[in-house]
Design a protein around this motif. Structure first.
Motif, mmCIF file in Angstrom:
data_model
loop_
_atom_site.group_PDB
_atom_site.id
_atom_site.type_symbol
_atom_site.label_atom_id
_atom_site.label_comp_id
_atom_site.label_asym_id
_atom_site.label_seq_id
_atom_site.Cartn_x
_atom_site.Cartn_y
_atom_site.Cartn_z
ATOM 1 N N LEU A 94 -9.158 -2.890 4.810
ATOM 2 C CA LEU A 94 -8.439 -2.593 5.405
ATOM 3 C C LEU A 94 -7.784 -1.836 4.260
ATOM 4 C CD1 LEU A 94 -7.072 -2.434 8.508
ATOM 5 C CD2 LEU A 94 -5.911 -4.539 8.009
ATOM 6 N N MET A 95 -6.939 -0.740 4.661
ATOM 7 C CA MET A 95 -5.542 -0.391 3.189
ATOM 8 C C MET A 95 -4.352 -1.541 3.446
ATOM 9 S SD MET A 95 -5.967 1.699 0.808
ATOM 10 C CE MET A 95 -6.954 3.097 0.699
ATOM 11 N N PRO A 96 -3.937 -1.959 2.391
ATOM 12 C CA PRO A 96 -3.090 -2.492 2.517
ATOM 13 C C PRO A 96 -2.082 -2.066 2.356
ATOM 14 C CG PRO A 96 -4.067 -2.272 -0.064
ATOM 15 C CD PRO A 96 -5.074 -1.793 0.884
ATOM 16 N N LYS A 97 -0.912 -2.439 3.222
ATOM 17 C CA LYS A 97 0.361 -1.948 3.697
ATOM 18 C C LYS A 97 1.178 -1.484 2.545
ATOM 19 C CE LYS A 97 1.807 -4.761 7.842
ATOM 20 N NZ LYS A 97 2.575 -5.932 8.091
ATOM 21 N N ARG A 98 1.244 -1.876 1.231
ATOM 22 C CA ARG A 98 2.130 -1.610 0.101
ATOM 23 C C ARG A 98 1.267 -0.148 -0.172
ATOM 24 N NH1 ARG A 98 -1.303 -5.055 -3.880
ATOM 25 N NH2 ARG A 98 0.451 -6.623 -3.335
ATOM 26 N N ILE A 99 0.604 -0.125 -0.135
ATOM 27 C CA ILE A 99 -0.798 1.798 -0.072
ATOM 28 C C ILE A 99 -0.053 2.393 0.219
ATOM 29 C CG2 ILE A 99 -2.269 3.333 -0.135
ATOM 30 C CD1 ILE A 99 -3.740 0.608 -2.447
ATOM 31 N N LEU A 100 0.135 2.400 2.228
ATOM 32 C CA LEU A 100 0.642 3.047 3.349
ATOM 33 C C LEU A 100 1.760 3.140 3.053
ATOM 34 C CD1 LEU A 100 -2.079 1.112 5.912
ATOM 35 C CD2 LEU A 100 -1.924 3.100 5.074
ATOM 36 N N GLN A 101 2.598 2.281 2.660
ATOM 37 C CA GLN A 101 4.104 3.267 2.173
ATOM 38 C C GLN A 101 4.779 3.969 1.219
ATOM 39 O OE1 GLN A 101 5.426 -0.870 2.063
ATOM 40 N NE2 GLN A 101 5.142 -2.044 3.929
ATOM 41 N N GLN A 102 4.436 3.669 0.171
ATOM 42 C CA GLN A 102 3.996 4.526 -1.297
ATOM 43 C C GLN A 102 3.428 6.054 -0.186
ATOM 44 O OE1 GLN A 102 5.062 3.063 -3.867
ATOM 45 N NE2 GLN A 102 4.964 5.176 -4.376
ATOM 46 N N PHE A 103 2.762 5.819 0.666
ATOM 47 C CA PHE A 103 1.814 7.416 0.220
ATOM 48 C C PHE A 103 1.708 7.597 2.254
ATOM 49 C CE2 PHE A 103 -0.155 5.780 -3.672
ATOM 50 C CZ PHE A 103 -0.130 7.010 -4.379
ATOM 51 N N SER A 104 2.657 7.117 2.409
ATOM 52 C CA SER A 104 3.240 7.588 3.654
ATOM 53 C C SER A 104 2.557 8.696 4.499
ATOM 54 C CB SER A 104 4.928 7.478 4.429
ATOM 55 O OG SER A 104 4.838 7.779 5.606
ATOM 56 N N ASN A 105 1.746 8.808 5.620
ATOM 57 C CA ASN A 105 1.307 9.907 6.362
ATOM 58 C C ASN A 105 -0.005 10.670 5.084
ATOM 59 O OD1 ASN A 105 2.581 9.649 8.922
ATOM 60 N ND2 ASN A 105 4.498 10.717 8.203
ATOM 61 N N LYS A 106 0.453 9.848 4.467
ATOM 62 C CA LYS A 106 -0.982 10.665 3.156
ATOM 63 C C LYS A 106 -2.260 9.901 3.225
ATOM 64 C CE LYS A 106 2.611 12.754 0.921
ATOM 65 N NZ LYS A 106 3.177 13.070 -0.996
ATOM 66 N N VAL A 107 -2.463 9.024 4.356
ATOM 67 C CA VAL A 107 -4.133 8.320 4.542
ATOM 68 C C VAL A 107 -4.670 8.992 5.793
ATOM 69 C CG1 VAL A 107 -5.374 6.122 4.038
ATOM 70 C CG2 VAL A 107 -2.765 6.683 2.910
ATOM 71 N N ILE A 108 -5.629 9.369 5.339
ATOM 72 C CA ILE A 108 -6.562 9.773 6.585
ATOM 73 C C ILE A 108 -7.879 9.383 6.646
ATOM 74 C CG2 ILE A 108 -4.747 11.776 7.260
ATOM 75 C CD1 ILE A 108 -8.234 13.486 6.893
ATOM 76 N N ASN A 109 -8.432 8.634 7.734
ATOM 77 C CA ASN A 109 -10.151 8.251 7.938
ATOM 78 C C ASN A 109 -10.634 9.237 8.905
ATOM 79 O OD1 ASN A 109 -11.585 6.138 8.032
ATOM 80 N ND2 ASN A 109 -11.837 5.514 9.479
ATOM 81 N N ILE A 110 -11.847 8.768 8.683
ATOM 82 C CA ILE A 110 -12.949 9.717 10.076
ATOM 83 C C ILE A 110 -13.575 8.523 10.271
ATOM 84 C CG2 ILE A 110 -14.703 9.780 8.288
ATOM 85 C CD1 ILE A 110 -15.335 12.359 10.007
#
Length: 197
Positions: A94-110
């Motif tokens: 699971l990608m940590p929240k702090r990375i998701l917050q820093q790169f908002s709408n820039k992390v995608i998965n398949i």
């Protein structure tokens, strides 16, 4: 007026396994002037993805749970790299929240199924295909989606479908899914990067 090309957009890939999708994406963007894969991160030292990245002259980085969840080590490296898009290609943590917050709408998965079906914790790779076959589904496919702090629950960007027949096995279905992934994943990445300002 300057005719200078914009610098290529930067892609970072996270992968846990063999890295066939990662390899496909790297090769696709090695032919492009608009974007490039600048690094591949893996949480498994033995992951084939690390070797594939290294062989294609892409920076290959291994990290552990401490580095991503309990310190800012991975986040700080990402900040320095300033990726335009972070692509999860068979990344199982699971990608940590702090990375998701820093790169908002820039992390995608398949994901190798038609979400919201066959998603969630523990649903990856052959487990997904086995469940689809066991339930006698008529179709399956791929889902490309934004990543949030829950497994496979982020907003869906793109889906592609494939039909199943009575003779399909988890292995033959995996082949069909891989073909969809290889065809569509680089194109969707390209489109997302083009939409960015």
């Amino acid at each position: 007026m300057s005719n200078q090309q914009k610098p290529p957009k930067k892609i970072v890939i996270f992968a846990s396994g063999n890295g066939t999708n990662a390899e496909n994406i790297i090769k696709h963007f090695q032919k492009s002037e608009k974007a490039e894969v600048v690094a591949l991160f893996s949480n498994r030292r033995s992951a084939g993805a690390l070797k594939k990245a290294h062989d294609l002259n892409v920076k290959a980085l291994h990290f552990d749970k401490e580095a991503i969840y309990h310190s800012h080590e991975v986040l700080n490296v990402l900040r320095d790299m300033k990726p335009d898009l972070i692509v999860l290609a068979g990344f199982l943590w699971l990608m940590p929240k702090r990375i998701l917050q820093q790169f908002s709408n820039k992390v995608i998965n398949i994901h190798p199924a038609l979400l919201p079906a066959y998603g969630g914790k523990g649903m990856y790779g052959s487990r997904v295909h086995e469940a689809v076959i066991a339930n006698k589904e008529k179709e399956s496919g791929i889902s490309i989606h934004y990543v949030n702090d829950q497994y496979d629950e982020g907003r869906i960007i793109f889906q592609a479908r494939t039909q199943l027949d009575n003779t399909d096995t988890p292995d033959s279905l995996a082949q069909k899914i891989h073909e969809l992934e290889y065809r569509h994943f680089p194109e969707v990445i390209e489109e997302l990067l083009e939409k960015q300002a």
